[in-house]
Design a protein around this motif. Sequence first.
Motif: not given
Length: 146
Positions: A88, A141, A144
């Motif tokens: 992400y 970033c 995940k």
Amino acid sequence: MMQVEEIKALLPQRYPFLLVDRVVDLDLEKKTIDCYKNLTANEDFFNGHFPHHPVMPGVLIVEAMAQAAGILGSFIQKNAPGENTVYYFAAADKVRFRTPVVPGDRLQLIAEFLGEKRDIWKFSCKALVDGKIASSAVITCAKKEI
């Protein structure tokens, strides 16, 4: 060199938000990646940004740099395509825009891995057109598992 289908196996983005067309160089020893996005007048965002003077929105240039960083992070982590990991976009620091990116440009995306701590990754990124820096940023970033 990676084609778009291989890129799609690593990134969750799809049209119209997949902003990396091809990877031309991936150096795991130096932890760098060199990619590009070809921009045509048919890109949806050019219709409204701006109708009489089309310019790629800066936020999409930053997103393109983050996608390049995500591909690099995937290889550094040795994730095979299809694994359940996503990176992400968590932050953008030291963002600079130096020149407009317009239809017909080939946006070269270069990312260099800076470091990782507890699944938070930092990358130094540049977006170039014709060898000149159009934008730069430090991209963070967050890894995940999905």
